[in-house]
Design a protein around this motif. Structure first.
Motif, PDB file in Angstrom:
ATOM      1  N   THR A 107      18.793 132.486  60.096  1.00 53.44           N
ATOM      2  CA  THR A 107      18.845 133.763  59.388  1.00 53.44           C
ATOM      3  C   THR A 107      18.847 134.918  60.378  1.00 53.44           C
ATOM      4  O   THR A 107      19.634 135.852  60.262  1.00 53.44           O
ATOM      5  CB  THR A 107      17.636 133.877  58.434  1.00 53.44           C
ATOM      6  N   TYR A 157      19.959 137.891  53.857  1.00 54.10           N
ATOM      7  CA  TYR A 157      20.112 136.682  54.672  1.00 54.10           C
ATOM      8  C   TYR A 157      18.988 135.729  54.296  1.00 54.10           C
ATOM      9  O   TYR A 157      17.819 136.125  54.289  1.00 54.10           O
ATOM     10  CB  TYR A 157      19.987 137.009  56.164  1.00 54.10           C
ATOM     11  N   SER A 164      22.092 129.173  57.347  1.00 56.63           N
ATOM     12  CA  SER A 164      21.749 130.391  56.625  1.00 56.63           C
ATOM     13  C   SER A 164      22.844 130.739  55.618  1.00 56.63           C
ATOM     14  O   SER A 164      23.946 130.207  55.669  1.00 56.63           O
ATOM     15  CB  SER A 164      21.540 131.558  57.602  1.00 56.63           C
TER      16      SER A 164
END
Length: 194
Positions: A107, A157, A164
């Motif tokens: 992320t 995110y 991710s």
């Protein structure tokens, strides 16, 4: 979209709100994709200002750079996206939404990549890059035309088993949009500021 006698008629309703930042998990989630988002009313004639704002929202979405290997999806790529959504301050705000998944990229790595490669014409409204030490698995940031603009893109995110996922919620306001004064003398957050 269909044209009838030179007048543009567009179906379905766009998500338009007077909320700021993120709403609770009870709020409806967006199912929009890369398709241009509909204007406010199935029967209303779209004003030239609304058409221009919708074109701007669609253009921002289509020109947003994403990390190498990102795969676009027509629907949400993570259940985590159902937990929040961007509320737009001004009425009307014309919207578009996009989803991507990125295998093998955390992320934080995805967020930092996006910060270094902003959507053309928009600037990030968040500070220096994050580090993985913070344990971030769900982060929202934004890009705007600058200043205290209430339009732009809110990026969310989230961590997935493969890497991710990214959601882009885009909002553009016509020149005649109404942006209310915040109650109690406060200030509204910009896109992605929560």
């Amino acid at each position: 979209m269909k044209t009838r006698g030179g007048i543009l008629v567009i179906g379905a309703a766009a998500l338009i709100g007077l909320l700021t930042g993120c709403a609770s998990s009870t709020a409806p989630t967006s199912t929009a994709s890369s398709e241009p988002s509909p204007l406010p009313s199935a029967t209303a004639e779209a004003s030239a200002a609304e058409l221009e704002a919708q074109q701007r929202a669609d253009m921002w979405l289509e020109t947003t750079p994403v990390p190498p290997g990102a795969v676009r999806s027509e629907k949400s790529t993570s259940d985590e996206f159902a937990m929040s959504f961007q509320g737009w301050v001004c009425t009307p705000t014309l919207t578009a939404t996009g989803y991507w998944s990125v295998e093998g990229m955390s992320t934080v790595e995805a967020l930092n990549w996006m910060k270094e490669h902003p959507t053309p014409g928009l600037v990030p409204n968040f500070p220096a890059p994050l580090t993985d030490e913070g344990g971030y698995d769900n982060v929202t940031t934004g890009v705007t035309p600058g200043g205290d603009s209430f339009e732009g893109i809110a990026f969310t995110y989230v961590t997935t088993p493969e890497g991710s996922a990214i959601r882009a919620e885009v909002g553009a306001t016509p020149v005649d949009a109404v942006c209310p004064t915040p109650p109690g003398g406060g200030s509204w957050g910009r896109p992605g500021e929560g």
